[in-house]
Design a protein around this motif. Structure first.
Motif, PDB file in Angstrom:
ATOM      1  N   ALA A  34       0.769  -1.231  -0.041  1.00  9.14           N
ATOM      2  CA  ALA A  34      -0.194  -0.030  -0.094  1.00  9.14           C
ATOM      3  C   ALA A  34       0.903   1.207   0.040  1.00  9.14           C
ATOM      4  CB  ALA A  34      -0.883   0.027   1.362  1.00  9.14           C
ATOM      5  N   ILE A  35       1.953   1.106   0.856  1.00  7.69           N
ATOM      6  CA  ILE A  35       2.767   2.395   0.863  1.00  7.69           C
ATOM      7  C   ILE A  35       3.518   2.647  -0.749  1.00  7.69           C
ATOM      8  CG2 ILE A  35       4.880   3.500   1.704  1.00  7.69           C
ATOM      9  CD1 ILE A  35       3.960   1.801   4.264  1.00  7.69           C
ATOM     10  N   ILE A  36       3.979   1.566  -1.235  1.00  8.40           N
ATOM     11  CA  ILE A  36       4.771   1.748  -2.763  1.00  8.40           C
ATOM     12  C   ILE A  36       3.520   2.045  -3.540  1.00  8.40           C
ATOM     13  CG2 ILE A  36       5.655   0.405  -4.355  1.00  8.40           C
ATOM     14  CD1 ILE A  36       6.966  -1.499  -2.078  1.00  8.40           C
ATOM     15  N   ASP A  37       2.368   1.630  -3.569  1.00 12.16           N
ATOM     16  CA  ASP A  37       1.332   1.765  -4.655  1.00 12.16           C
ATOM     17  C   ASP A  37       0.824   3.400  -4.501  1.00 12.16           C
ATOM     18  OD1 ASP A  37       1.585  -0.543  -5.346  1.00 12.16           O
ATOM     19  OD2 ASP A  37      -0.311  -1.397  -4.882  1.00 12.16           O
ATOM     20  N   ALA A  38       0.867   3.839  -3.101  1.00 13.01           N
ATOM     21  CA  ALA A  38       0.454   5.123  -2.909  1.00 13.01           C
ATOM     22  C   ALA A  38       1.734   6.269  -3.406  1.00 13.01           C
ATOM     23  CB  ALA A  38       0.113   5.401  -1.525  1.00 13.01           C
ATOM     24  N   GLY A  39       2.943   5.624  -3.855  1.00 10.51           N
ATOM     25  CA  GLY A  39       3.990   6.514  -4.353  1.00 10.51           C
ATOM     26  C   GLY A  39       4.623   7.049  -3.097  1.00 10.51           C
ATOM     27  N   LEU A  40       4.634   6.617  -1.836  1.00 11.12           N
ATOM     28  CA  LEU A  40       5.282   7.280  -0.696  1.00 11.12           C
ATOM     29  C   LEU A  40       6.679   6.939  -0.523  1.00 11.12           C
ATOM     30  CD1 LEU A  40       2.455   7.263   2.064  1.00 11.12           C
ATOM     31  CD2 LEU A  40       2.833   9.123   0.382  1.00 11.12           C
ATOM     32  N   ALA A  41       6.882   5.567  -1.199  1.00 11.47           N
ATOM     33  CA  ALA A  41       8.137   4.928  -1.091  1.00 11.47           C
ATOM     34  C   ALA A  41       9.309   5.728  -1.869  1.00 11.47           C
ATOM     35  CB  ALA A  41       8.233   3.631  -1.537  1.00 11.47           C
ATOM     36  N   GLY A  42       8.626   6.330  -3.060  1.00 16.58           N
ATOM     37  CA  GLY A  42       9.665   7.055  -4.077  1.00 16.58           C
ATOM     38  C   GLY A  42      10.483   5.962  -4.724  1.00 16.58           C
ATOM     39  N   LYS A  43      11.424   6.449  -5.233  1.00 13.86           N
ATOM     40  CA  LYS A  43      12.447   5.608  -6.221  1.00 13.86           C
ATOM     41  C   LYS A  43      12.929   4.223  -5.423  1.00 13.86           C
ATOM     42  CE  LYS A  43      16.326   7.701  -7.726  1.00 13.86           C
ATOM     43  NZ  LYS A  43      17.351   8.380  -8.376  1.00 13.86           N
ATOM     44  N   ALA A  44      12.801   3.309  -6.063  1.00 13.00           N
ATOM     45  CA  ALA A  44      13.556   1.907  -5.689  1.00 13.00           C
ATOM     46  C   ALA A  44      14.915   2.086  -5.962  1.00 13.00           C
ATOM     47  CB  ALA A  44      12.963   0.665  -6.266  1.00 13.00           C
ATOM     48  N   TYR A  45      15.852   1.785  -4.676  1.00 16.18           N
ATOM     49  CA  TYR A  45      17.192   1.779  -4.751  1.00 16.18           C
ATOM     50  C   TYR A  45      17.983   0.332  -4.767  1.00 16.18           C
ATOM     51  CZ  TYR A  45      17.295   6.705  -3.229  1.00 16.18           C
ATOM     52  OH  TYR A  45      17.443   8.104  -2.836  1.00 16.18           O
ATOM     53  N   THR A  46      17.492  -0.565  -4.026  1.00 14.60           N
ATOM     54  CA  THR A  46      18.036  -1.820  -4.080  1.00 14.60           C
ATOM     55  C   THR A  46      16.994  -2.715  -3.123  1.00 14.60           C
ATOM     56  OG1 THR A  46      20.084  -2.966  -3.447  1.00 14.60           O
ATOM     57  CG2 THR A  46      19.562  -1.477  -1.894  1.00 14.60           C
ATOM     58  N   GLY A  47      17.447  -4.031  -3.196  1.00 17.57           N
ATOM     59  CA  GLY A  47      16.702  -5.084  -2.314  1.00 17.57           C
ATOM     60  C   GLY A  47      17.427  -6.275  -2.276  1.00 17.57           C
ATOM     61  N   THR A  48      17.206  -7.000  -1.257  1.00 20.63           N
ATOM     62  CA  THR A  48      17.815  -8.415  -0.978  1.00 20.63           C
ATOM     63  C   THR A  48      16.762  -9.188  -0.666  1.00 20.63           C
ATOM     64  OG1 THR A  48      18.531  -7.920   1.351  1.00 20.63           O
ATOM     65  CG2 THR A  48      19.979  -7.249  -0.174  1.00 20.63           C
ATOM     66  N   VAL A  49      16.997 -10.325  -0.980  1.00 25.36           N
ATOM     67  CA  VAL A  49      15.860 -11.508  -0.600  1.00 25.36           C
ATOM     68  C   VAL A  49      17.079 -12.790  -0.148  1.00 25.36           C
ATOM     69  CG1 VAL A  49      14.245 -13.047  -1.246  1.00 25.36           C
ATOM     70  CG2 VAL A  49      14.229 -10.898  -2.240  1.00 25.36           C
ATOM     71  N   GLU A  50      16.797 -13.266   0.980  1.00 21.09           N
ATOM     72  CA  GLU A  50      17.326 -14.527   1.508  1.00 21.09           C
ATOM     73  C   GLU A  50      16.219 -15.631   2.003  1.00 21.09           C
ATOM     74  OE1 GLU A  50      19.701 -13.047   4.994  1.00 21.09           O
ATOM     75  OE2 GLU A  50      20.656 -11.503   3.772  1.00 21.09           O
ATOM     76  N   THR A  51      16.600 -16.443   1.362  1.00 19.96           N
ATOM     77  CA  THR A  51      15.699 -17.641   1.682  1.00 19.96           C
ATOM     78  C   THR A  51      16.461 -18.652   2.197  1.00 19.96           C
ATOM     79  OG1 THR A  51      14.188 -17.232  -0.263  1.00 19.96           O
ATOM     80  CG2 THR A  51      13.772 -19.404   0.653  1.00 19.96           C
ATOM     81  N   PHE A  52      16.724 -18.736   3.517  1.00 19.44           N
ATOM     82  CA  PHE A  52      17.502 -19.936   4.281  1.00 19.44           C
ATOM     83  C   PHE A  52      16.677 -20.818   4.722  1.00 19.44           C
ATOM     84  CE2 PHE A  52      21.692 -17.473   4.581  1.00 19.44           C
ATOM     85  CZ  PHE A  52      22.069 -17.100   3.302  1.00 19.44           C
TER      86      PHE A  52
ATOM     87  N   ALA B 166      16.698  -0.155 -10.232  1.00 15.94           N
ATOM     88  CA  ALA B 166      17.299  -0.705  -8.916  1.00 15.94           C
ATOM     89  C   ALA B 166      18.200  -1.752  -9.148  1.00 15.94           C
ATOM     90  CB  ALA B 166      16.011  -0.725  -8.086  1.00 15.94           C
ATOM     91  N   LEU B 167      18.972  -1.976  -8.109  1.00 20.07           N
ATOM     92  CA  LEU B 167      19.727  -3.233  -8.022  1.00 20.07           C
ATOM     93  C   LEU B 167      19.406  -4.226  -7.032  1.00 20.07           C
ATOM     94  CD1 LEU B 167      23.373  -1.716  -8.663  1.00 20.07           C
ATOM     95  CD2 LEU B 167      21.806  -2.414 -10.141  1.00 20.07           C
ATOM     96  N   ALA B 168      19.456  -5.360  -7.187  1.00 18.62           N
ATOM     97  CA  ALA B 168      19.116  -6.316  -6.219  1.00 18.62           C
ATOM     98  C   ALA B 168      19.789  -7.653  -6.093  1.00 18.62           C
ATOM     99  CB  ALA B 168      17.655  -6.555  -6.170  1.00 18.62           C
ATOM    100  N   SER B 169      19.793  -8.358  -5.124  1.00 19.79           N
ATOM    101  CA  SER B 169      20.371  -9.794  -5.081  1.00 19.79           C
ATOM    102  C   SER B 169      19.293 -10.760  -4.200  1.00 19.79           C
ATOM    103  CB  SER B 169      21.945  -9.528  -3.925  1.00 19.79           C
ATOM    104  OG  SER B 169      21.377  -9.458  -2.811  1.00 19.79           O
ATOM    105  N   LEU B 170      19.600 -12.004  -5.073  1.00 20.47           N
ATOM    106  CA  LEU B 170      18.706 -13.159  -4.287  1.00 20.47           C
ATOM    107  C   LEU B 170      19.723 -14.263  -3.919  1.00 20.47           C
ATOM    108  CD1 LEU B 170      16.142 -13.175  -7.421  1.00 20.47           C
ATOM    109  CD2 LEU B 170      15.926 -11.756  -5.249  1.00 20.47           C
ATOM    110  N   THR B 171      19.500 -14.906  -2.729  1.00 25.48           N
ATOM    111  CA  THR B 171      20.188 -15.958  -2.359  1.00 25.48           C
ATOM    112  C   THR B 171      19.466 -16.644  -1.653  1.00 25.48           C
ATOM    113  OG1 THR B 171      22.219 -14.450  -1.683  1.00 25.48           O
ATOM    114  CG2 THR B 171      22.167 -16.423  -0.846  1.00 25.48           C
ATOM    115  N   ALA B 172      19.594 -18.183  -1.803  1.00 28.89           N
ATOM    116  CA  ALA B 172      18.807 -19.171  -0.978  1.00 28.89           C
ATOM    117  C   ALA B 172      19.612 -20.356  -1.061  1.00 28.89           C
ATOM    118  CB  ALA B 172      17.516 -19.574  -1.778  1.00 28.89           C
ATOM    119  N   THR B 173      19.393 -21.299   0.142  1.00 29.23           N
ATOM    120  CA  THR B 173      19.824 -22.226   0.462  1.00 29.23           C
ATOM    121  C   THR B 173      18.926 -23.266   1.045  1.00 29.23           C
ATOM    122  OG1 THR B 173      21.893 -23.563   1.184  1.00 29.23           O
ATOM    123  CG2 THR B 173      20.970 -21.841   2.548  1.00 29.23           C
ATOM    124  N   LEU B 174      19.123 -24.750   1.208  1.00 27.39           N
ATOM    125  CA  LEU B 174      18.355 -25.582   1.793  1.00 27.39           C
ATOM    126  C   LEU B 174      19.173 -26.266   2.662  1.00 27.39           C
ATOM    127  CD1 LEU B 174      16.163 -27.117  -0.923  1.00 27.39           C
ATOM    128  CD2 LEU B 174      15.351 -25.353   0.482  1.00 27.39           C
ATOM    129  N   GLY B 175      20.276 -25.523   2.991  1.00 29.55           N
ATOM    130  CA  GLY B 175      21.367 -26.039   3.988  1.00 29.55           C
ATOM    131  C   GLY B 175      21.425 -25.411   5.341  1.00 29.55           C
TER     132      GLY B 175
END
Length: 361
Positions: free
Chosen positions: A138-156, A228-237
């Motif tokens: 909701a915050i992003i869709d309302a335009g309040l977040a502004g420009k996306a810079y970066t993100g990370t996702v960790e699925t450990f 924007a730049l982003a990284s994704l990392t995941a492991t099942l260990g």
């Protein structure tokens, strides 16, 4: 009174969760009237638990049931494509667990059939629903977040030998992939749900944890269409199961609750960068109405779509974006190249990312 849709569930493993979390809380909207599973003992246990009389082992028997409105496909991944296609051709509405299908060619075939079919198709991405994820959206869709810079996702997450004792898991022909398909697919969907489309993927996959055919460890560097730049990392260990999503925007940084299987339920950490943004976010969320998580809200919103009161909460286009990322991961890892999205019929892995030696005829 709203229309009650009759549901047949195909596969009672995750299918039981659909009943408990999705259909029972929406009992005024859905009624599960039939189960289909090859394991008759397991099916009988679930059917007895919920008082479901119709129990069949042949999927064609379900297709022939005139009173079935919705076919809910909860089978192992290799069966999704033929079952979804058959159900759409039979004029049924369709719900299908992830992954929707096993290639970009298959998802494009499904999308073409969807356009000419009577029924609607909803892929399952239940992690999208709940107060935490929906406030961020909701915050992003309302335009309040502004420009996306970066993100990370960790699925450990942790998956040991007992997990792979289930015969279809860990094999290309039946699971169609590893951590990318069965585990990280959910956090990666949440990431693109909030951050938008991906432009470039440089990815790596490896099998480091268990003696299986498919990958159990991955990492990637992304360029988003927004720049924007982003990284994704995941492991099942990992030692435990943790999902962590962190997104930095011009005006606010979000961090998910670290729950592996319900990251949308609890409130996320929202850090405005200035008082002006904080005031606007506080005003936006001041009268927030609780959103139940996972299947409860996804099924409720599917019902709204079926009666024409709202759009589909998850679409085949969402699934295509998810599978496009999977395809790019495998191609980049094999070639050492950046992969530019979108991917179409001309791509070398369009028909299948499964290595040739593991493909079934």
């Amino acid at each position: 009174m709203s229309k009650i849709f009759n549901v047949a569930i195909i596969g009672v493993g995750i299918g039981r969760s659909h009943i408990v979390e999705g259909y029972l809380p929406n009992g005024d909207k859905f009624k599960v009237v039939a189960l289909c599973d090859l394991n008759q003992e397991r099916m009988g246990t679930v059917a007895d638990e919920f008082g479901i009389e119709r129990r069949v082992t042949d999927f064609d028997d379900v297709l022939a049931m005139d009173d079935i409105d919705i076919i809910d496909v909860c089978t192992p991944p290799m069966l999704h494509h033929p079952m979804v296609m058959a159900a759409l051709k039979a004029g049924k509405h369709v719900i299908c667990e992830k992954p929707l299908v096993g290639s970009l060619a298959q998802v494009d075939e499904v999308m073409a059939q969807e356009k000419i079919s009577k029924g609607k198709l909803m892929p399952v991405f239940q992690y999208r629903f709940g107060d935490g994820i929906e406030q961020a959206k909701a915050i992003i869709d309302a335009g309040l977040a502004g420009k996306a810079y970066t993100g990370t996702v960790e699925t450990f997450w942790r998956r040991d030998a007992d997990y792979y004792a289930v015969p279809w898991r860990g094999k290309w022909a039946t699971e169609l992939g590893g951590v990318l398909m069965g585990h990280a697919i959910h956090p990666h969907d949440l990431f693109t749900y909030l951050m938008g489309d991906i432009s470039q993927v440089f990815g790596r996959v490896a099998t480091r944890v268990n003696p299986i055919e498919v990958e159990d460890t991955i990492s990637a560097s992304l360029v988003m269409k927004s720049g924007a730049l982003a990284s994704l990392t995941a492991t099942l260990g990992a030692a435990d199961d943790t999902t962590r999503i962190r997104l930095a925007f011009e005006n606010v940084t979000f961090e998910s609750d670290h729950a592996a299987y319900n990251p949308g339920e609890k409130l996320w950490k929202i850090q405005p960068r200035n008082d002006e943004t904080k005031a606007k976010i506080d005003a936006l969320l001041a009268n927030w109405k609780h959103v139940p998580s996972r299947f409860q809200t996804q099924m409720e919103r599917f019902h709204a779509a079926l009666i024409g009161a709202a759009p589909l909460p998850v679409t085949s286009t969402d699934s295509r974006r998810s599978l496009e990322l999977v395809t790019a991961f495998y191609h980049s890892s094999a070639t050492g190249e950046d992969v530019v999205l979108p991917l179409g019929p001309g791509h070398s892995l369009y028909e299948s990312w499964v290595p040739a030696q593991f493909r079934t005829a």
